[in-house]
Design an enzyme around this catalytic site. Sequence first.
Site, PDB file in Angstrom:
ATOM      1  N   ARG A 117       8.333   5.347  -7.218  1.00  0.00           N
ATOM      2  CA  ARG A 117       7.991   3.974  -7.608  1.00  0.00           C
ATOM      3  C   ARG A 117       6.559   3.935  -8.120  1.00  0.00           C
ATOM      4  O   ARG A 117       5.681   3.329  -7.516  1.00  0.00           O
ATOM      5  CB  ARG A 117       8.249   3.052  -6.439  1.00  0.00           C
ATOM      6  CG  ARG A 117       9.753   2.900  -6.251  1.00  0.00           C
ATOM      7  CD  ARG A 117      10.101   1.993  -5.138  1.00  0.00           C
ATOM      8  NE  ARG A 117      10.880   0.870  -5.626  1.00  0.00           N
ATOM      9  CZ  ARG A 117      11.412  -0.041  -4.820  1.00  0.00           C
ATOM     10  NH1 ARG A 117      11.241   0.017  -3.543  1.00  0.00           N
ATOM     11  NH2 ARG A 117      12.115  -1.024  -5.325  1.00  0.00           N
ATOM     12  N   GLN A 122       8.644   2.166 -13.714  1.00  0.00           N
ATOM     13  CA  GLN A 122       9.104   0.825 -13.337  1.00  0.00           C
ATOM     14  C   GLN A 122      10.376   0.407 -14.074  1.00  0.00           C
ATOM     15  O   GLN A 122      11.248  -0.239 -13.500  1.00  0.00           O
ATOM     16  CB  GLN A 122       8.009  -0.199 -13.624  1.00  0.00           C
ATOM     17  CG  GLN A 122       7.193  -0.499 -12.390  1.00  0.00           C
ATOM     18  CD  GLN A 122       6.096  -1.506 -12.630  1.00  0.00           C
ATOM     19  OE1 GLN A 122       5.941  -2.022 -13.728  1.00  0.00           O
ATOM     20  NE2 GLN A 122       5.337  -1.765 -11.593  1.00  0.00           N
ATOM     21  N   ASP A 125      13.524   1.469 -12.321  1.00  0.00           N
ATOM     22  CA  ASP A 125      13.616   1.162 -10.907  1.00  0.00           C
ATOM     23  C   ASP A 125      14.844   0.302 -10.595  1.00  0.00           C
ATOM     24  O   ASP A 125      14.791  -0.930 -10.598  1.00  0.00           O
ATOM     25  CB  ASP A 125      12.321   0.448 -10.479  1.00  0.00           C
ATOM     26  CG  ASP A 125      12.238   0.237  -8.988  1.00  0.00           C
ATOM     27  OD1 ASP A 125      13.265   0.428  -8.297  1.00  0.00           O
ATOM     28  OD2 ASP A 125      11.153  -0.123  -8.501  1.00  0.00           O
ATOM     29  N   SER A 128      14.793  -2.026  -7.510  1.00  0.00           N
ATOM     30  CA  SER A 128      14.204  -3.346  -7.769  1.00  0.00           C
ATOM     31  C   SER A 128      15.157  -4.247  -8.547  1.00  0.00           C
ATOM     32  O   SER A 128      15.322  -5.417  -8.206  1.00  0.00           O
ATOM     33  CB  SER A 128      12.894  -3.208  -8.551  1.00  0.00           C
ATOM     34  OG  SER A 128      11.888  -2.702  -7.719  1.00  0.00           O
ATOM     35  N   TYR A 224       5.874   1.264   0.772  1.00  0.00           N
ATOM     36  CA  TYR A 224       6.900   0.851   1.724  1.00  0.00           C
ATOM     37  C   TYR A 224       6.266   0.567   3.084  1.00  0.00           C
ATOM     38  O   TYR A 224       5.147   0.989   3.365  1.00  0.00           O
ATOM     39  CB  TYR A 224       7.937   1.969   1.907  1.00  0.00           C
ATOM     40  CG  TYR A 224       8.831   2.155   0.714  1.00  0.00           C
ATOM     41  CD1 TYR A 224       9.787   1.199   0.392  1.00  0.00           C
ATOM     42  CD2 TYR A 224       8.732   3.284  -0.080  1.00  0.00           C
ATOM     43  CE1 TYR A 224      10.624   1.374  -0.693  1.00  0.00           C
ATOM     44  CE2 TYR A 224       9.562   3.477  -1.174  1.00  0.00           C
ATOM     45  CZ  TYR A 224      10.514   2.511  -1.474  1.00  0.00           C
ATOM     46  OH  TYR A 224      11.332   2.682  -2.543  1.00  0.00           O
TER      47      TYR A 224
HETATM   48  P1  NAD Z   1      12.457  -2.438   1.137  1.00  0.00           P
HETATM   49  O1  NAD Z   1      13.781  -2.927   0.643  1.00  0.00           O
HETATM   50  O2  NAD Z   1      12.318  -1.051   1.623  1.00  0.00           O
HETATM   51  O3  NAD Z   1      11.994  -3.413   2.327  1.00  0.00           O
HETATM   52  C1  NAD Z   1      12.025  -4.812   2.187  1.00  0.00           C
HETATM   53  C2  NAD Z   1      10.801  -5.401   2.862  1.00  0.00           C
HETATM   54  O4  NAD Z   1      10.934  -5.339   4.286  1.00  0.00           O
HETATM   55  C3  NAD Z   1       9.489  -4.697   2.534  1.00  0.00           C
HETATM   56  O5  NAD Z   1       8.607  -5.616   1.919  1.00  0.00           O
HETATM   57  C4  NAD Z   1       8.989  -4.227   3.896  1.00  0.00           C
HETATM   58  O6  NAD Z   1       7.582  -4.253   3.999  1.00  0.00           O
HETATM   59  C5  NAD Z   1       9.641  -5.224   4.816  1.00  0.00           C
HETATM   60  N1  NAD Z   1       9.694  -4.841   6.236  1.00  0.00           N
HETATM   61  C6  NAD Z   1       9.921  -3.625   6.804  1.00  0.00           C
HETATM   62  N2  NAD Z   1       9.891  -3.701   8.135  1.00  0.00           N
HETATM   63  C7  NAD Z   1       9.659  -5.007   8.448  1.00  0.00           C
HETATM   64  C8  NAD Z   1       9.521  -5.722   9.669  1.00  0.00           C
HETATM   65  N3  NAD Z   1       9.611  -5.118  10.850  1.00  0.00           N
HETATM   66  N4  NAD Z   1       9.271  -7.057   9.590  1.00  0.00           N
HETATM   67  C9  NAD Z   1       9.163  -7.699   8.399  1.00  0.00           C
HETATM   68  N5  NAD Z   1       9.290  -7.076   7.217  1.00  0.00           N
HETATM   69  C10 NAD Z   1       9.532  -5.742   7.234  1.00  0.00           C
HETATM   70  O7  NAD Z   1      11.321  -2.705   0.094  1.00  0.00           O
HETATM   71  P2  NAD Z   1      11.402  -2.900  -1.492  1.00  0.00           P
HETATM   72  O8  NAD Z   1      11.651  -4.330  -1.772  1.00  0.00           O
HETATM   73  O9  NAD Z   1      12.341  -1.920  -2.073  1.00  0.00           O
HETATM   74  O10 NAD Z   1       9.932  -2.527  -1.949  1.00  0.00           O
HETATM   75  C11 NAD Z   1       8.833  -2.566  -1.099  1.00  0.00           C
HETATM   76  C12 NAD Z   1       7.576  -2.323  -1.900  1.00  0.00           C
HETATM   77  O11 NAD Z   1       7.651  -1.147  -2.699  1.00  0.00           O
HETATM   78  C13 NAD Z   1       7.255  -3.383  -2.934  1.00  0.00           C
HETATM   79  O12 NAD Z   1       6.915  -4.602  -2.530  1.00  0.00           O
HETATM   80  C14 NAD Z   1       6.164  -2.621  -3.661  1.00  0.00           C
HETATM   81  O13 NAD Z   1       4.978  -2.575  -2.969  1.00  0.00           O
HETATM   82  C15 NAD Z   1       6.773  -1.264  -3.768  1.00  0.00           C
HETATM   83  N6  NAD Z   1       7.405  -1.209  -5.090  1.00  0.00           N
HETATM   84  C16 NAD Z   1       6.752  -0.556  -6.096  1.00  0.00           C
HETATM   85  C17 NAD Z   1       7.312  -0.513  -7.363  1.00  0.00           C
HETATM   86  C18 NAD Z   1       6.645   0.206  -8.487  1.00  0.00           C
HETATM   87  O14 NAD Z   1       5.455   0.358  -8.498  1.00  0.00           O
HETATM   88  N7  NAD Z   1       7.420   0.658  -9.453  1.00  0.00           N
HETATM   89  C19 NAD Z   1       8.528  -1.116  -7.608  1.00  0.00           C
HETATM   90  C20 NAD Z   1       9.171  -1.779  -6.567  1.00  0.00           C
HETATM   91  C21 NAD Z   1       8.600  -1.798  -5.315  1.00  0.00           C
END
Ligand code: NAD
Length: 375
Positions: A117, A122, A125, A128, A224
């Site tokens: 990621r 992006q 992805d 996402s 993450y």
């Molecule tokens: P995910 O599906 O793995 O998790 C969903 C959310 O659950 C996350 O925000 C995580 O922090 C939260 N979480 C985990 N444990 C928790 C708890 N105990 N209580 C409350 N919340 C909790 O995450 P995702 O949506 O796939 O992506 C997470 C992050 O990855 C994004 O927000 C971003 O920072 C990063 N990301 C980067 C890119 C990129 O740069 N290309 C693209 C997408 C996401």
Amino acid sequence: MNVSVPKETASGERRVALVPEVVERLGRSGIEVTIEAGAGAEAHYPDADYEQAGAKLGDGYSGQVVAKVAPPSAEEIGRLQRGSVLIGFLAPLTAVDTVRGLAEAGVTSFAMEAIPRISRAQSMDALSSQATVAGYRAAQIAAQELPRFFPMLTTAAGTVRPAKVLVLGAGVAGLQAIATTRRLGAIVQAFDVRSAVKEQIESLGARFLELDMGLEDAEAAGGYARPLTDEEQQRQRELLAEEIGKMDAVISTAAVPGRRAPLLVTEQAVKNMSPGSVIVDLAAETGGNCELTEAGETVVKEDVTIIGPVNLASSMPDHASSLYARNVQSLLGLMAGEEGELKLDFDDEVIAGACITRDGQIVHEGARQAAGVTA
Ligand code: NAD
């Protein structure tokens, strides 16, 4: 290169890996597509549209590259040719038999989930793009199931107060759920263990729920969340139970890659909610954020409706497929030489990072650990 697209066979899977618009663009860069008859039907893309976009109808498994959505079944792996390339969701950290099967079949496989990621990747992805669909859908389900309005209404019959919604986990799906519930007029709060998302939550017009967990930040590598300790989780559950009692709807999306979803909503929290309230648990597939969730089911406990949808992205197959297809197109772009020929550069961090099996071996570190492969 030639790419083939089979019809998905997993139960409930309505998406397709490529859509006609993308087939046409691939054609312009020298990439030919063969599509299995009916592959796009459930996503509302008829065969004729693929043919018009330049695809041939034929065997979905015959290409140098096979593009899929869902992880292949054993039968589907059997149809892949030795030396071919497979692109799709492969659940590399959990679907151990699938990964072993792909290695044994001599398939060079790339998991959409494993694409690093980083900014450059992006556009590829798919986690996402599909989480965006799921978050949007979850908000709609909550609104649909709640026996109350989301927005505040001032009517001749009196004023209706707006619904209070709590979104747990503000990653991609959570942020989309916040945006959608806000558009429907609910008062929205959200919580995440990564403090970096506070600003994003607020920019969508929601409030960041402050929990006195004594937690600085739980962001780990790759953006993450890290898994919380048992004590931290216990404290979080206790604090949340009280807050959840004040909500009309909870949409939970919390996840930690490769692990069971964190348990955030206890039976006591459900008891604290008022009759008729709703929980939509997007983490149902990985064990659920709510103690009472049953994956794929809607259950009513303590007069609270708890919905545990699985593969929610597939319930909006047209746009889910079209976004996914663009992700696949970007990845194919990285796999193609100047004339559109297949050219895999394993020095590229995206290609190397997404590769799960190659030359009969499991090469992805996380997948190797999950499969118990020792050095
Ligand atoms: P995910 O599906 O793995 O998790 C969903 C959310 O659950 C996350 O925000 C995580 O922090 C939260 N979480 C985990 N444990 C928790 C708890 N105990 N209580 C409350 N919340 C909790 O995450 P995702 O949506 O796939 O992506 C997470 C992050 O990855 C994004 O927000 C971003 O920072 C990063 N990301 C980067 C890119 C990129 O740069 N290309 C693209 C997408 C996401």
